[in-house]
Design an enzyme around this catalytic site. Structure first.
Site, mmCIF file in Angstrom:
data_model
loop_
_atom_site.group_PDB
_atom_site.id
_atom_site.type_symbol
_atom_site.label_atom_id
_atom_site.label_comp_id
_atom_site.label_asym_id
_atom_site.label_seq_id
_atom_site.Cartn_x
_atom_site.Cartn_y
_atom_site.Cartn_z
ATOM 1 N N TYR A 76 -7.410 7.117 0.480
ATOM 2 C CA TYR A 76 -6.619 7.794 1.520
ATOM 3 C C TYR A 76 -7.550 8.564 2.463
ATOM 4 C CZ TYR A 76 -3.270 6.596 -2.070
ATOM 5 O OH TYR A 76 -2.555 5.932 -3.003
ATOM 6 N N LYS A 114 -2.124 -1.285 -6.203
ATOM 7 C CA LYS A 114 -2.135 -1.843 -4.842
ATOM 8 C C LYS A 114 -3.269 -2.863 -4.627
ATOM 9 C CE LYS A 114 0.079 2.368 -3.132
ATOM 10 N NZ LYS A 114 -0.120 3.670 -2.458
ATOM 11 N N SER A 133 -1.244 4.018 -7.803
ATOM 12 C CA SER A 133 -1.697 3.232 -6.642
ATOM 13 C C SER A 133 -2.827 2.253 -6.923
ATOM 14 C CB SER A 133 -2.116 4.163 -5.515
ATOM 15 O OG SER A 133 -0.964 4.701 -4.934
ATOM 16 N N TYR A 161 8.160 -1.844 -5.719
ATOM 17 C CA TYR A 161 6.980 -0.984 -5.496
ATOM 18 C C TYR A 161 6.822 0.045 -6.626
ATOM 19 C CZ TYR A 161 4.272 2.869 -3.607
ATOM 20 O OH TYR A 161 3.348 3.869 -3.464
ATOM 21 N N VAL A 193 -2.411 8.378 -8.318
ATOM 22 C CA VAL A 193 -2.070 9.762 -8.653
ATOM 23 C C VAL A 193 -1.905 9.995 -10.157
ATOM 24 C CG1 VAL A 193 -1.080 10.450 -6.429
ATOM 25 C CG2 VAL A 193 0.398 9.431 -8.178
HETATM 26 N N1 GLU Z 1 3.848 5.840 -6.858
HETATM 27 C C1 GLU Z 1 3.091 6.811 -6.104
HETATM 28 C C2 GLU Z 1 3.820 7.099 -4.813
HETATM 29 O O1 GLU Z 1 4.311 6.222 -4.228
HETATM 30 C C3 GLU Z 1 1.717 6.266 -5.846
HETATM 31 C C4 GLU Z 1 0.833 7.210 -5.089
HETATM 32 C C5 GLU Z 1 -0.603 7.186 -5.544
HETATM 33 O O2 GLU Z 1 -0.922 6.794 -6.649
HETATM 34 O O3 GLU Z 1 -1.476 7.596 -4.747
HETATM 35 O O4 GLU Z 1 3.927 8.206 -4.368
#
Ligand code: GLU
Length: 312
Positions: free
Chosen positions: A243, A67, A64, A191, A261
């Protein structure tokens, strides 16, 4: 004046010995195989000095953290029109939660939860082919770092594609509300591949420099975004970058940050440093356990905080 190099080395030694390392993500199979004993940190100061320690040069899955950069690209492409399709509020929910989408008409709370980043991928896709968008993304990451070796990890992408049922649910749900313009499988392909880019702490800290330097890449002097846009991306990182752990990160670290993650966290001390810490084990909110501790100690020992600009 704090000796940043000494602080970085000291933190890396402490983290190497830390007993409570969290749990590696297991819903993407190749991530579950990463050694939880890893720890890396890179700090690039405003004058370009880089302090790196531990496994700072080992590439890991940025997940993530991408992003931040896809948002930057989408704002470059459609500007503030993006905010008609994605909000700017912390969600207070898990990264892959679907609940708010029902009551909020398919408009994700912010661009850093999965649903928001999927809309951002849809915006980037526009009328292009997925491979063109992914090529653009890689070129952007390579130009920010000055490093052409950065690639996507196909094994990670394929594994996530095979098991990404929650993201498929989010995308289909938003499509039903009319908030995706492209076919769901193409948007998800974009994505997932953006998340599957592999980079080291040093490379991510290089990529984040424009956010500490009022939108300019200090190495080239070239403008990446305007100073106002850099401020706003930092604001979103502070309020939404972890988050439902975003408040805690702001409280403990006091710097804009974005976790993934894969165990990485990119953090920005505006005017002072671009920072990346990596430790694969996650806490219960899905953010790097030791990455968060390391950044808290770095902030404490350097005095860096957006809430105390004269500290340090
Ligand atoms: N590719 C992971 C997902 O979509 C990213 C989530 C993350 O890094 O928090 O679940």
């Amino acid at each position: 004046m704090a000796d940043i190099g000494a602080i970085v080395r000291e933190i890396a030694e402490e983290m190497a010995a830390a007993p409570d390392r969290g749990r590696v993500a297991d819903y993407i199979a190749p991530l579950a195989a990463i050694d939880p004993g890893k720890f890396g940190i890179a700090v690039i100061e405003a004058d370009g000095t880089c302090h790196a320690a531990g496994d700072a040069d080992e590439p890991f899955s940025i997940q993530s953290i991408c992003k931040v950069f896809t948002l930057t690209m989408a704002l470059g492409k459609v500007g503030d029109a993006l905010w008609q399709r994605v909000g700017r509020e912390p969600s207070g929910s898990a990264f892959n939660s679907i609940v708010q989408l029902e009551t909020e008409a398919g408009i994700p709370r912010n661009p850093f939860i999965n649903a928001g980043a999927i809309v951002v991928s849809d915006v980037l896709l526009g009328g292009l082919e997925p491979r063109e968008v992914l090529g653009e993304f890689l070129r952007f990451m390579r130009s920010l770092t000055g490093d052409d070796t950065i690639v996507m990890d196909e094994i990670v992408a394929r594994a996530e594609q095979a098991t990404g049922f929650r993201n498929a649910a989010l995308a289909n749900y938003m499509k039903a509300f009319g908030n995706l313009t492209n076919p769901v499988d193409r948007v998800l392909g974009v994505y997932i591949h953006q998340c599957a880019v592999a980079m080291s702490c040093r490379q991510l800290a290089l990529a984040g420099r424009f956010l500490m330097a009022r939108g300019r890449n200090p190495a080239t002097g070239g403008g990446v975004v305007s100073p106002g846009r850099a401020r706003r991306i930092n604001a979103l990182m502070m309020t939404c970058g972890h988050y439902d752990g975003s408040g805690e990160f702001a409280f403990r670290v006091g710097l804009p940050g974005k976790s993934g993650v894969g165990g990485g966290i990119l953090a920005v001390a505006p005017g002072r440093a671009s920072i990346c810490a990596w430790a694969p084990g996650l806490n219960e909110r899905g953010n790097s356990q030791l990455g968060s501790v390391a950044l808290e100690r770095l902030a404490q020992r350097t005095g860096w905080s957006v809430f105390d600009p004269v500290g340090g």
